[in-house]
Design a protein around this motif. Structure first.
Motif, PDB file in Angstrom:
ATOM      1  N   ILE A  42       0.835  -1.198   0.000  1.00  0.00           N
ATOM      2  CA  ILE A  42       0.000   0.000   0.000  1.00  0.00           C
ATOM      3  C   ILE A  42       0.873   1.251   0.000  1.00  0.00           C
ATOM      4  O   ILE A  42       0.629   2.203  -0.751  1.00  0.00           O
ATOM      5  CB  ILE A  42      -0.936   0.008   1.219  1.00  0.00           C
ATOM      6  N   SER A  43       1.906   1.236   0.823  1.00  0.00           N
ATOM      7  CA  SER A  43       2.757   2.418   0.975  1.00  0.00           C
ATOM      8  C   SER A  43       3.552   2.735  -0.283  1.00  0.00           C
ATOM      9  O   SER A  43       4.048   3.858  -0.439  1.00  0.00           O
ATOM     10  CB  SER A  43       3.725   2.214   2.144  1.00  0.00           C
ATOM     11  N   SER A  44       3.688   1.772  -1.196  1.00  0.00           N
ATOM     12  CA  SER A  44       4.485   1.987  -2.400  1.00  0.00           C
ATOM     13  C   SER A  44       3.887   3.038  -3.318  1.00  0.00           C
ATOM     14  O   SER A  44       4.540   3.493  -4.259  1.00  0.00           O
ATOM     15  CB  SER A  44       4.653   0.664  -3.167  1.00  0.00           C
ATOM     16  N   TYR A  45       2.654   3.458  -3.049  1.00  0.00           N
ATOM     17  CA  TYR A  45       2.042   4.513  -3.848  1.00  0.00           C
ATOM     18  C   TYR A  45       2.388   5.906  -3.325  1.00  0.00           C
ATOM     19  O   TYR A  45       1.910   6.916  -3.856  1.00  0.00           O
ATOM     20  CB  TYR A  45       0.526   4.331  -3.906  1.00  0.00           C
ATOM     21  N   GLY A  46       3.197   5.983  -2.287  1.00  0.00           N
ATOM     22  CA  GLY A  46       3.684   7.268  -1.810  1.00  0.00           C
ATOM     23  C   GLY A  46       2.718   7.987  -0.892  1.00  0.00           C
ATOM     24  O   GLY A  46       1.789   7.388  -0.332  1.00  0.00           O
ATOM     25  N   GLY A  47       2.928   9.285  -0.741  1.00  0.00           N
ATOM     26  CA  GLY A  47       2.184  10.081   0.219  1.00  0.00           C
ATOM     27  C   GLY A  47       0.689  10.081   0.013  1.00  0.00           C
ATOM     28  O   GLY A  47      -0.087  10.159   0.986  1.00  0.00           O
ATOM     29  N   GLU A  48       0.240   9.980  -1.246  1.00  0.00           N
ATOM     30  CA  GLU A  48      -1.203   9.995  -1.465  1.00  0.00           C
ATOM     31  C   GLU A  48      -1.882   8.755  -0.878  1.00  0.00           C
ATOM     32  O   GLU A  48      -3.100   8.750  -0.686  1.00  0.00           O
ATOM     33  CB  GLU A  48      -1.523  10.128  -2.945  1.00  0.00           C
ATOM     34  N   THR A  49      -1.092   7.706  -0.604  1.00  0.00           N
ATOM     35  CA  THR A  49      -1.651   6.540   0.090  1.00  0.00           C
ATOM     36  C   THR A  49      -2.323   6.970   1.378  1.00  0.00           C
ATOM     37  O   THR A  49      -3.434   6.526   1.704  1.00  0.00           O
ATOM     38  CB  THR A  49      -0.544   5.521   0.414  1.00  0.00           C
ATOM     39  N   PHE A  50      -1.651   7.843   2.135  1.00  0.00           N
ATOM     40  CA  PHE A  50      -2.200   8.280   3.417  1.00  0.00           C
ATOM     41  C   PHE A  50      -3.482   9.084   3.205  1.00  0.00           C
ATOM     42  O   PHE A  50      -4.449   8.937   3.967  1.00  0.00           O
ATOM     43  CB  PHE A  50      -1.171   9.125   4.172  1.00  0.00           C
ATOM     44  N   THR A  51      -3.517   9.900   2.157  1.00  0.00           N
ATOM     45  CA  THR A  51      -4.717  10.683   1.861  1.00  0.00           C
ATOM     46  C   THR A  51      -5.894   9.767   1.558  1.00  0.00           C
ATOM     47  O   THR A  51      -6.989   9.922   2.120  1.00  0.00           O
ATOM     48  CB  THR A  51      -4.460  11.616   0.672  1.00  0.00           C
ATOM     49  N   TRP A  52      -5.669   8.799   0.669  1.00  0.00           N
ATOM     50  CA  TRP A  52      -6.754   7.875   0.329  1.00  0.00           C
ATOM     51  C   TRP A  52      -7.128   6.990   1.511  1.00  0.00           C
ATOM     52  O   TRP A  52      -8.294   6.603   1.661  1.00  0.00           O
ATOM     53  CB  TRP A  52      -6.366   7.019  -0.872  1.00  0.00           C
ATOM     54  N   LEU A  53      -6.167   6.688   2.367  1.00  0.00           N
ATOM     55  CA  LEU A  53      -6.445   5.897   3.563  1.00  0.00           C
ATOM     56  C   LEU A  53      -7.399   6.642   4.484  1.00  0.00           C
ATOM     57  O   LEU A  53      -8.354   6.053   5.022  1.00  0.00           O
ATOM     58  CB  LEU A  53      -5.144   5.577   4.284  1.00  0.00           C
ATOM     59  N   VAL A  54      -7.177   7.930   4.661  1.00  0.00           N
ATOM     60  CA  VAL A  54      -8.079   8.741   5.495  1.00  0.00           C
ATOM     61  C   VAL A  54      -9.471   8.789   4.871  1.00  0.00           C
ATOM     62  O   VAL A  54     -10.490   8.631   5.560  1.00  0.00           O
ATOM     63  CB  VAL A  54      -7.513  10.157   5.675  1.00  0.00           C
ATOM     64  N   VAL A  55      -9.519   8.982   3.545  1.00  0.00           N
ATOM     65  CA  VAL A  55     -10.804   9.055   2.845  1.00  0.00           C
ATOM     66  C   VAL A  55     -11.585   7.756   3.021  1.00  0.00           C
ATOM     67  O   VAL A  55     -12.782   7.763   3.352  1.00  0.00           O
ATOM     68  CB  VAL A  55     -10.590   9.355   1.347  1.00  0.00           C
ATOM     69  N   LEU A  56     -10.929   6.615   2.827  1.00  0.00           N
ATOM     70  CA  LEU A  56     -11.631   5.342   2.946  1.00  0.00           C
ATOM     71  C   LEU A  56     -11.973   5.001   4.387  1.00  0.00           C
ATOM     72  O   LEU A  56     -12.977   4.319   4.636  1.00  0.00           O
ATOM     73  CB  LEU A  56     -10.802   4.207   2.326  1.00  0.00           C
ATOM     74  N   THR A  57     -11.169   5.455   5.324  1.00  0.00           N
ATOM     75  CA  THR A  57     -11.509   5.230   6.734  1.00  0.00           C
ATOM     76  C   THR A  57     -12.835   5.890   7.074  1.00  0.00           C
ATOM     77  O   THR A  57     -13.693   5.310   7.751  1.00  0.00           O
ATOM     78  CB  THR A  57     -10.400   5.772   7.647  1.00  0.00           C
ATOM     79  N   VAL A  58     -13.024   7.116   6.574  1.00  0.00           N
ATOM     80  CA  VAL A  58     -14.234   7.880   6.881  1.00  0.00           C
ATOM     81  C   VAL A  58     -15.426   7.406   6.055  1.00  0.00           C
ATOM     82  O   VAL A  58     -16.538   7.260   6.572  1.00  0.00           O
ATOM     83  CB  VAL A  58     -13.993   9.383   6.647  1.00  0.00           C
ATOM     84  N   THR A  59     -15.199   7.147   4.765  1.00  0.00           N
ATOM     85  CA  THR A  59     -16.329   6.857   3.871  1.00  0.00           C
ATOM     86  C   THR A  59     -16.598   5.373   3.661  1.00  0.00           C
ATOM     87  O   THR A  59     -17.619   5.006   3.085  1.00  0.00           O
ATOM     88  CB  THR A  59     -16.096   7.504   2.491  1.00  0.00           C
ATOM     89  N   PHE A  60     -15.684   4.502   4.128  1.00  0.00           N
ATOM     90  CA  PHE A  60     -15.937   3.073   3.979  1.00  0.00           C
ATOM     91  C   PHE A  60     -15.831   2.316   5.302  1.00  0.00           C
ATOM     92  O   PHE A  60     -16.771   1.644   5.709  1.00  0.00           O
ATOM     93  CB  PHE A  60     -14.985   2.435   2.964  1.00  0.00           C
ATOM     94  N   LEU A  61     -14.690   2.419   5.981  1.00  0.00           N
ATOM     95  CA  LEU A  61     -14.461   1.597   7.170  1.00  0.00           C
ATOM     96  C   LEU A  61     -15.528   1.830   8.238  1.00  0.00           C
ATOM     97  O   LEU A  61     -16.124   0.875   8.756  1.00  0.00           O
ATOM     98  CB  LEU A  61     -13.072   1.882   7.742  1.00  0.00           C
ATOM     99  N   LEU A  62     -15.783   3.080   8.585  1.00  0.00           N
ATOM    100  CA  LEU A  62     -16.748   3.370   9.646  1.00  0.00           C
ATOM    101  C   LEU A  62     -18.179   3.000   9.247  1.00  0.00           C
ATOM    102  O   LEU A  62     -18.891   2.342  10.030  1.00  0.00           O
ATOM    103  CB  LEU A  62     -16.647   4.842  10.053  1.00  0.00           C
TER     104      LEU A  62
END
Length: 504
Positions: A42-62
């Protein structure tokens, strides 16, 4: 459409032992859901990985955790998602969805997890001849440890995934804390603020991986018939698991991105590479600390595989006992152990086959084609949720009679909206996994298909559809072969369910 259980299914559920408490549910969910083996990829996609991780945490995980906190505490039969899809859409759909859900586990353990554990063991602990006797013995021991854990009585078997949950969280806490110390001493140079900017390329690349990592909060319900108090423990257990899971993805991935530049993250071994980088802060003790981390990593991998083997085999076992997978042969639960031994052994055999194929097909076009089949077989996990999540929504709308000890606030419309958002995310992840490069082409992005996959797009598509077709045919064949058990649960016109004895 009938959702009546077969008599055989009811008989098998009578062999279960209620041994899972609230803490067990939390630990089993953590052991299953948090996939630390994909952190580097996952981290191999660079800094935007963290951005998309936050987005999916809010809009999918929860939202996803809320959906199944309610559904899992309302419908508490053994078999979890099989019973939900059966109630919502019938056995036919449930039989195919369950095959897709179940088959991922043995393929993933044999074709991926065992190899990663062997690579880590060889590099950091003791040398292995990967394609020799020592390598095969290690990998097969890995696979059959997960199988034997699933065969053992859950009263004792639960302690392996439970210990893995503690090891997993402990390893990630140690890594994040060490990274903070490293950063204070040496500075953080792995990621610039501009790297956080999201792109469609990053979204298409990271979405299937993140979804694969997030899915599984309903997994413990595969053993719902073995929970002491599922109506109270499932919602509270999932709430705690969701918080831990979010932290265990957000913080370690951020740590990896801060320490290792994007171009140096190789993917598969990203976490252990980062461990080696930051553990220099321990000075002469660094080699010992790295060895401890590697041992914990291997332990986490085997316990994660065991957790999924425990729950997914129970789901498929219940489907078989209910006449949705080859006439009940694989649905027999052991009277003393309370486990579906036949489906456990089938999973072990399938995992072993994929292991041998992985170690044999190591180069050339055969290796590339096997990589495609492996990827698609694992992607079936995402595809199964295209039935599981809508089933939860349909049951909320159509089954008003069932008592719901926990309800998602906001009424049916909010519940349906959460389900729609989660389904759209899974649909995106499934499409990108099954048909890579198509969305990129649609929006004008470059996608070097042959460079990435080793085969051209037509070959990939042929094997993709072929693999999915074989698995769908397996589910349909299993459903057709279970007619005898289903007929025993048929409802005569104007009468009560008529059930004929079905001998064990």
């Amino acid at each position: 459409m009938s959702s009546i259980n077969t008599r055989y299914m009811d008989e098998q559920q009578g062999k279960l032992h209620r041994t899972l408490g609230r803490l067990d549910i939390v630990l089993l969910t953590i052991a299953a859901v948090i996939s630390i083996e994909i952190l580097g990829q996952i981290s191999s996609y660079g800094g935007e990985t963290f951005t998309w991780l936050v987005v999916l945490t809010v809009t999918f995980l929860l939202p996803y955790a809320l959906l199944f906190a309610e559904t899992g505490s309302t419908f508490t039969e053994e078999g979890g998602c099989y019973n939900w899809v059966k109630r919502a859409f019938g056995r036919g759909v449930a039989s195919v969805a369950t095959v897709f859900y179940w088959v991922t586990t043995p393929v993933w353990i044999g074709g991926s997890m065992a190899l990663l554990a062997g690579e880590t063991f060889n590099h950091y602990l003791l040398p292995l001849d990967t394609h020799g006797i020592s390598g095969y013995l290690f990998h097969l021991a890995f696979i059959w440890t997960t199988v034997l854990t699933a065969i053992a009585s859950l009263r004792w078997a639960k302690w392996l995934p439970n210990s893995g949950a503690f090891s997993k969280v402990g390893l990630l806490v140690l890594f994040v804390a060490t990274t903070l110390i490293y950063g204070l001493q040496h500075g953080f140079s792995g990621m610039a603020g501009s790297d956080l900017a999201p792109t469609l390329t990053g979204l298409f690349g990271v979405a299937p991986l993140l979804l694969f990592g997030f899915l599984g909060f309903e997994a413990a319900n595969g053993a719902a018939g073995e929970m002491k108090n599922p109506q109270k423990d499932v919602p509270r257990g999932l709430a705690r698991s969701a918080v831990v899971a979010a932290a265990c993805y957000l913080l370690p991935i951020l740590a990896i991105l801060l320490v290792i530049p994007k171009e140096k993250i190789t993917g598969v071994s990203g976490l252990m590479e980062a461990v080696g980088e930051v553990f220099v802060v321990y000075g002469p003790a660094a080699p010992v600390m790295t060895t401890i981390a590697a041992a914990l990593f291997v332990h986490v991998l085997v316990t994660q595989g065991a957790a999924w083997m425990i729950v997914s085999d129970r789901v498929q076992g219940i489907a078989a006992a209910d006449g949705a997978f080859f006439g009940g042969f694989f649905g027999k639960f052991h009277r003393q152990l309370g486990t579906p031994i036949r489906i456990n052994l089938l999973s072990g055999i399938l995992a072993s086959i994929f292991l041998v194929a992985s170690l044999t097909l190591i180069e050339g076009s055969s290796a590339a084609i096997f990589g495609v089949v492996l990827t698609i077989s694992i992607s079936t996990y995402l595809i199964s949720y295209l039935a599981i999540i809508p089933a939860a929504v349909k049951l909320r709308l159509s089954d008003a009679a069932s008592h719901r000890p926990f309800r998602v606030p906001g009424g049916n419309r909010v519940f349906a909206a959460l389900g729609l958002v989660c389904t759209l995310w899974v649909a995106l992840g499934s499409w990108v996994a099954v048909f890579p490069g198509t969305l990129e082409s649609l929006v004008g992005l470059e996608y070097p298909f042959i460079e990435i996959w080793g085969v051209d797009q037509q070959v990939y598509t042929a094997f993709t559809l072929g693999t999915l077709g074989v698995l769908a045919a397996l589910g349909i064949a299993g459903y057709l072969a279970g007619r005898r058990l289903r007929d025993a649960a048929a409802v005569p016109d104007g009468g009560a369910p008529e059930r004929q004895p079905v001998h064990d």
